[in-house]
Design an enzyme around this catalytic site. Sequence first.
Site, PDB file in Angstrom:
ATOM      1  N   HIS A 236       0.831  -0.952  -0.286  1.00  0.00           N
ATOM      2  CA  HIS A 236      -0.072   0.103   0.024  1.00  0.00           C
ATOM      3  C   HIS A 236       0.687   1.142   0.024  1.00  0.00           C
ATOM      4  CE1 HIS A 236      -0.354   0.649   4.563  1.00  0.00           C
ATOM      5  NE2 HIS A 236       0.912   0.468   4.318  1.00  0.00           N
TER       6      HIS A 236
ATOM      7  N   GLU B 104      -3.155  -6.867   3.514  1.00  0.00           N
ATOM      8  CA  GLU B 104      -3.385  -5.558   3.350  1.00  0.00           C
ATOM      9  C   GLU B 104      -5.009  -5.218   3.500  1.00  0.00           C
ATOM     10  OE1 GLU B 104      -1.527  -2.890   2.509  1.00  0.00           O
ATOM     11  OE2 GLU B 104       0.437  -3.722   1.708  1.00  0.00           O
TER      12      GLU B 104
ATOM     13  N   GLU C 104      -4.740   2.813  -0.594  1.00  0.00           N
ATOM     14  CA  GLU C 104      -5.385   1.662  -0.199  1.00  0.00           C
ATOM     15  C   GLU C 104      -6.185   1.343  -1.494  1.00  0.00           C
ATOM     16  OE1 GLU C 104      -4.525  -0.091   2.522  1.00  0.00           O
ATOM     17  OE2 GLU C 104      -3.401   1.819   3.219  1.00  0.00           O
TER      18      GLU C 104
END
EC number: 2.1.1.4
Length: 368
Positions: free
Chosen positions: A265, A294, A333
């Site tokens: 990310h 993640e 993200e």
Amino acid sequence: MEETKRRVLDEEAKASLDIWRYVFGFADIAAAKCAIDLKIPEAIENHPSSQPVTLAELSSAVSASPSHLRRIMRFLVHQGIFKEIPTKDGLATGYANTPLSRRMMITKRDGKSLAPFVLFETTPEMLAPWLRLSSVVSSPVNGSAPPPFDAVHGKDVWSFAQDNPFLSDMINEAMACDARRVVPRVAGACHGLFDGVVTVIDVGGGTGETMGILVKEFPWIKGFNFDLPHVIEVAQVLDGVENVEGDMFDSVPACDAVIIKWVLHDWGDKDCIKILKNCKEAVPPNNGKVLIVESVIGENKKTMIVDERDDKLEHVRLMLDMVMMAHTSTGKERTLKEWDFVLKEAGFARYEVRDIDDVQCLIIAYRS
């Protein structure tokens, strides 16, 4: 008509209160940091009697001004971080910890405390870029405006950390405390994934906390903690874990499986794909796998029972996306669609996502 009018009035009334969160919202973070700096949760936890800690006792324990401490504690009690309860004799009130305040213990390494993360994010170096957020948002795509962190410090966060060991140490501690919190959840979701696996490499593993937890959970594996030389220089010496220095952009050492947690990310798609390709090349072509820890934006469950928790988890993921914009050059993200793109571009044959009831998910990418 009356219903619409009432709704508009309700929205106006709510807005007239909510706006103050954005005027003085930093007070929440600053007061929490103050409690961590003074080790207030520890002072309450270590109080010799079973009674709540009075203001006089607490101010003595943390060497603080009683008048200022009273105001800080009044605020933190109102925020639900501490409790204020009567003493047994009913003649005074005192303070007690809550599950939230215990997560602010800087001296605890119990898998719950995120105090090192709070202290890292509230350093002047990490706070200053937030004031430049609008400049990167307002610049055209591929524009000339530098990312917020670069604009403030003249270099990206990784170069800055390499040149400033104190910040590098704080990054490592922040990542380590998150590893203690989330990696046991990840291990619980690894049903059968390490069967037949001998060697596992943690790419960008920092001080080795993640690998240290995994070799305890799966004692038959040999763990390798892989990171840049200046990070490996201060990594822990752990049983079953070998620290290896290198650069994930060049190559990843050969192994049976790779784990990479909260690294991808930090990078845009081009760099993310390059890292993933190097991870893919490191594992066997027939049964190699890469475990990615993640966030996945927009993956809310739709059941009534956990809807409120899911909404709060999604809020954290969206806040993290703002952090990526403020603190990294190209990081973000990703939604499931965006993960699908980078994984396919990196050449993985298939992948699956396992929910661990957390801000992060476990994405398992298979080479074949």
